[in-house]
Design an enzyme around this catalytic site. Structure first.
Site, short mmCIF file in Angstrom:
data_model
loop_
_atom_site.label_atom_id
_atom_site.label_comp_id
_atom_site.label_asym_id
_atom_site.label_seq_id
_atom_site.Cartn_x
_atom_site.Cartn_y
_atom_site.Cartn_z
N HIS A 206 0.85 -1.15 -0.03
CA HIS A 206 -0.06 -0.02 0.10
C HIS A 206 0.82 1.34 0.07
CE1 HIS A 206 -2.84 2.90 1.49
NE2 HIS A 206 -3.84 2.15 1.14
N CYS A 244 -3.68 2.82 -4.51
CA CYS A 244 -4.56 3.46 -3.76
C CYS A 244 -4.97 5.06 -4.32
CB CYS A 244 -4.31 3.59 -1.98
SG CYS A 244 -5.48 4.63 -1.18
N HIS A 271 -7.57 0.48 -4.54
CA HIS A 271 -8.37 1.47 -3.70
C HIS A 271 -8.73 2.35 -4.44
CE1 HIS A 271 -6.51 -0.29 0.44
NE2 HIS A 271 -6.92 -1.18 -0.19
N ASP A 316 -13.03 3.30 -1.05
CA ASP A 316 -12.28 3.41 0.20
C ASP A 316 -13.02 4.46 1.13
OD1 ASP A 316 -10.15 3.25 1.63
OD2 ASP A 316 -8.55 3.75 0.22
N HIS A 317 -12.24 5.08 1.90
CA HIS A 317 -12.83 6.04 2.87
C HIS A 317 -13.99 6.67 2.19
CE1 HIS A 317 -8.37 6.43 4.52
NE2 HIS A 317 -8.95 5.16 4.77
N TYR A 330 -15.29 4.55 7.38
CA TYR A 330 -15.51 3.21 7.15
C TYR A 330 -17.26 2.97 7.45
CZ TYR A 330 -10.95 1.94 5.42
OH TYR A 330 -9.77 1.60 4.94
C1 DNO Z 1 -6.88 3.10 5.73
C2 DNO Z 1 -6.20 2.16 5.15
C3 DNO Z 1 -4.78 1.66 5.87
C4 DNO Z 1 -4.15 0.60 4.95
C5 DNO Z 1 -2.80 -0.04 5.32
C6 DNO Z 1 -2.45 -1.05 4.27
O1 DNO Z 1 -7.75 3.34 5.63
O2 DNO Z 1 -5.99 2.30 3.71
O3 DNO Z 1 -4.75 1.33 7.03
O4 DNO Z 1 -5.06 -0.70 5.26
O5 DNO Z 1 -1.92 1.27 5.25
O6 DNO Z 1 -1.51 -1.84 4.90
#
Ligand code: DNO
Length: 358
Positions: A206, A244, A271, A316-317, A330
C-alpha cells in the site's frame, strides 16, 4: 474488476455482512485479524471463524488487508527473522481459506494519518481532513505526549501496539535512512515472495498515506519512481501494488491513470476514492465522484477498463453521511454510494466497448 468491501469483523464494525450483501456487485470482504499484534502468526481458529461468517453470506476471503509488518523488519533488527518466519506461516494458513492477495505497508511507526477525523463539509456531512502545516510543524515528541495523554487516540487499521511503543520507536528510527528502509524492504521481499509464489498469493504494498515523509521518518512508497524500484526489488508478478488513488492523490503531482497503465499486471488490488487537495497542501476526503475532489476518478476507471483490469477493487474512505455513527471513513452509506458510482462509470465503459465491437 472484482468488487470487494472492507469489513472489520463481528463486534468490531458498525456495518454488518447482511448489509454489505445488499450493495450491488460485492463478491468478497476485505478482512484481517485486527486483534493479532503485528509479527505474530495468525491462529487458524480465528481465521476459520471469519471463513464461516463469510461463507454464511456467500462472500469470499480472497483479499486480506493487512498482514502488518513488524517494526523490527522495517528497522532491520536481528530479531526480524522470527517475525518473517511467522509471516510465512501466516501466508500458508491464509492460502487454506482461499486468500489470493495480501495488502501490507512499509510505513515506519505510523500507518495513515489525519489531523481531523470529522471535519464538516459544506453539505453537512463530515470527513477526514489533513492539515499539512500542523503535521509539518509538530514536533514528534509533542505528538508522542499527545497520544499518550489521549487513550482514545487511534486510527482505524492501526494496531494499538504501535502506539504503545511510540517513543522507543522514534528513537530507533533515528538511525534508519531512506536507503536502509529500502534495504530492509528488499530483505523482507526476498524471503516472502517465493512463499507467496508457492501459495499463489499476490503481495500488494500500500502506498504511504500521505505520500511524503512525516515527523522526520523516511517514507518510500510515494509515487511512480518508487514503484518502479519496488517492482524490480524482486521481479515477480507476486510482488505487486495496492494502487490507492486517495493516498497517492493527495500529492497532485501523482498521475494515477498513467500509473494504472504503466503498472498494469502488477496491481492485484485497487483502492479507489477521491480527495480534495487545497493549495496549501491540506486535503479532505470527499465523495467518490470525480467532480467533488481533485482526483480524476473517471480517468482512473477508464485506465483500469483499458488495461482489462481483472483484479480486486474496493471503495475507500467515505464521508460520514445521514447521521451514521461509524468508524472514521468506514461507514456503510458513502462507501455504498461510492461503489455505485464506480460501477456506473465502469458499466458505461463496458457498454461502449461492446457496442464498438458489434
Ligand atoms: C486506511 C487504510 C490503511 C491500509 C494499510 C495497508 O484506511 O487504507 O490502513 O489498510 O495502510 O496496509
Amino acid at each position: 474488476m472484482k468488487m470487494v468491501f472492507r469489513w472489520y469483523g463481528e463486534g468490531n464494525d458498525t456495518v454488518s455482512l447482511r448489509q454489505i450483501k445488499q450493495i450491488p456487485g460485492v463478491e468478497g470482504i476485505v478482512w484481517a485479524l485486527h486483534d493479532v499484534p503485528a509479527g505474530e502468526e495468525w491462529p487458524m481458529d480465528k481465521i476459520m471463524a471469519y471463513k464461516e461468517q463469510a461463507d454464511a453470506h456467500g462472500f469470499h476471503l480472497e483479499v486480506v488487508e493487512s498482514v502488518n509488518v513488524h517494526e523490527d523488519i522495517k528497522l532491520g533488527l536481528p530479531t526480524r527473522d522470527v517475525y518473517i518466519e511467522n509471516y510465512k506461516k501466516t501466508i500458508a494458513k491464509l492460502a487454506q481459506v482461499g486468500a489470493k492477495t495480501i495488502c501490507y505497508n512499509f510505513m515506519p511507526v505510523f500507518d495513515w494519518i489525519r489531523t481531523d477525523l470529522f471535519r464538516a463539509l459544506e453539505d453537512g456531512s463530515t470527513a477526514m481532513f489533513y492539515d499539512k502545516a500542523q503535521v509539518d510543524l509538530m514536533d514528534p515528541e509533542a505528538l508522542v505526549r499527545m497520544i499518550a495523554d489521549n487513550p482514545y487516540f487511534t486510527m482505524p487499521g492501526w494496531e494499538p501496539e504501535r502506539l504503545r511503543r511510540l517513543a522507543p520507536l522514534f528513537e530507533a528510527y533515528k538511525q534508519v535512512t531512506e536507503q536502509d528502509l529500502w534495504d530492509n524492504l528488499q530483505y523482507f521481499l526476498e524471503q516472502i515472495i517465493p512463499v507467496a509464489e508457492q501459495y499463489d498469493i499476490r503481495m500488494a504494498i500500500h502506498p504511504d498515506d500521505p505520500p511524503w515523509p512525516i515527523f522526520g521518518l523516511p517514507r518510500i512508497m510515494t509515487g511512480p519512481d518508487n514503484f518502479r524500484k519496488l517492482l524490480k526489488l524482486v521481479d515477480s508478478p507476486y510482488n505487486g501494488l495496492t494502487l490507492c488513488s486517495g493516498s497517492l492523490g493527495s500529492n497532485p503531482a501523482n498521475d494515477i491513470p498513467a500509473m494504472v497503465r504503466e503498472f498494469a499486471g502488477r496491481i492485484p488490488f485497487a483502492h479507489i476514492r477521491n480527495v480534495r487537495v487545497y493549495e496549501n497542501g491540506d486535503f479532505i476526503e470527499t465523495s467518490h465522484r470525480a467532480e467533488d475532489g481533485t482526483v480524476d476518478i473517471v480517468g482512473i476507471m477508464r485506465a483500469y477498463h483499458e488495461i482489462g483490469f481483472t483484479g480486486y477493487a474496493r471503495p475507500d474512505h467515505g464521508r460520514h453521511i445521514w447521521d451514521e455513527q461509524c468508524r472514521p471513513g468506514y461507514g456503510l452509506y458513502d462507501r455504498a454510494l461510492g461503489i455505485m458510482y464506480l460501477w456506473g462509470v465502469w458499466d458505461a465503459f463496458q457498454r461502449e466497448k461492446k457496442e464498438r465491437l458489434q
